[in-house]
Design a protein around this motif. Structure first.
Motif, short mmCIF file in Angstrom:
data_model
loop_
_atom_site.label_atom_id
_atom_site.label_comp_id
_atom_site.label_asym_id
_atom_site.label_seq_id
_atom_site.Cartn_x
_atom_site.Cartn_y
_atom_site.Cartn_z
N VAL A 160 32.60 8.78 -15.34
CA VAL A 160 33.96 8.30 -15.65
C VAL A 160 34.27 7.04 -14.85
N ALA A 161 33.99 7.08 -13.55
CA ALA A 161 34.28 5.93 -12.69
C ALA A 161 33.43 4.72 -13.08
N ALA A 162 32.17 4.96 -13.45
CA ALA A 162 31.30 3.85 -13.88
C ALA A 162 31.84 3.19 -15.13
N LYS A 163 32.32 3.99 -16.07
CA LYS A 163 32.90 3.43 -17.30
C LYS A 163 34.16 2.63 -17.00
N GLN A 164 34.85 3.00 -15.93
CA GLN A 164 36.06 2.28 -15.53
C GLN A 164 35.73 1.03 -14.73
N GLY A 165 34.44 0.79 -14.49
CA GLY A 165 34.03 -0.43 -13.82
C GLY A 165 33.90 -0.34 -12.31
N GLN A 166 33.86 0.85 -11.75
CA GLN A 166 33.76 1.00 -10.30
C GLN A 166 32.30 0.81 -9.87
N ALA A 167 32.07 -0.22 -9.09
CA ALA A 167 30.72 -0.62 -8.71
C ALA A 167 29.96 0.47 -7.96
N GLU A 168 30.62 1.16 -7.04
CA GLU A 168 29.92 2.20 -6.27
C GLU A 168 29.44 3.32 -7.19
N ALA A 169 30.24 3.69 -8.17
CA ALA A 169 29.85 4.73 -9.13
C ALA A 169 28.70 4.23 -10.01
N GLN A 170 28.75 2.98 -10.43
CA GLN A 170 27.67 2.42 -11.24
C GLN A 170 26.37 2.43 -10.44
N PHE A 171 26.45 2.05 -9.18
CA PHE A 171 25.28 2.06 -8.31
C PHE A 171 24.72 3.47 -8.16
N SER A 172 25.58 4.42 -7.85
CA SER A 172 25.15 5.81 -7.63
C SER A 172 24.56 6.42 -8.89
N LEU A 173 25.20 6.18 -10.01
CA LEU A 173 24.69 6.70 -11.28
C LEU A 173 23.35 6.05 -11.62
N GLY A 174 23.23 4.77 -11.33
CA GLY A 174 21.94 4.08 -11.53
C GLY A 174 20.84 4.72 -10.70
N ASN A 175 21.17 5.13 -9.47
CA ASN A 175 20.19 5.81 -8.63
C ASN A 175 19.76 7.13 -9.25
N CYS A 176 20.71 7.86 -9.82
CA CYS A 176 20.36 9.14 -10.48
C CYS A 176 19.41 8.90 -11.63
N TYR A 177 19.69 7.90 -12.46
CA TYR A 177 18.80 7.61 -13.59
C TYR A 177 17.44 7.10 -13.11
#
Length: 105
Positions: free
Chosen positions: A10-27
C-alpha cells in the motif's frame, strides 16, 4: 509477515520510497511471502531511487551491473545509479527490512 507485506504494498503504491525499497528487497530474495521476481525488485528500487533513496540507488546500480533488469539502457544506467548512491555518503550495510523490521518466514 502478510500484514507487513500488505502495508509495504500500500505504501509503495502511494509513492513512499522506504516501502518501495523494502518491497524491492523482498522481491529480490523471494522472502516475505512473495515469489522472487528480479525485474519487479529493480522496478521498485528505481521508483525509490528516483526519490533519492541512497540504498535503492545502490541496489539498482548493482542490479544493472549484473544485468538484472533487461532493458536497452541497462549498461548506461548502472554506473550513474551506483555513483548517485555513492554521493549520498557512507551507508550502513543494507538489511532486507528497514529499521530492524523483520519479515517472518
Amino acid at each position: 509477515q502478510a500484514e507487513t507485506l500488505q502495508r509495504w504494498k500500500v505504501a509503495a503504491k502511494q509513492g513512499q520510497a522506504e516501502a518501495q525499497f523494502s518491497l524491492g528487497n523482498c522481491y529480490q530474495t523471494g522472502e516475505g511471502g512473495v515469489m522472487q521476481n528480479l525485474q519487479e525488485s529493480a522496478w521498485l528500487w528505481r521508483l525509490a531511487a528516483n526519490q533519492n533513496h541512497a540504498l535503492a540507488q545502490r541496489n539498482l546500480g548493482i542490479a544493472y551491473a549484473h544485468g538484472q533488469e533487461r532493458c536497452a539502457e541497462r549498461l548506461g544506467r548502472g554506473a550513474p545509479a551506483l555513483e548517485a548512491g555513492g554521493r549520498a555518503g557512507p551507508v550502513r550495510r543494507a538489511s532486507r527490512q528497514p529499521h530492524g523490521t523483520r519479515v517472518q518466514e
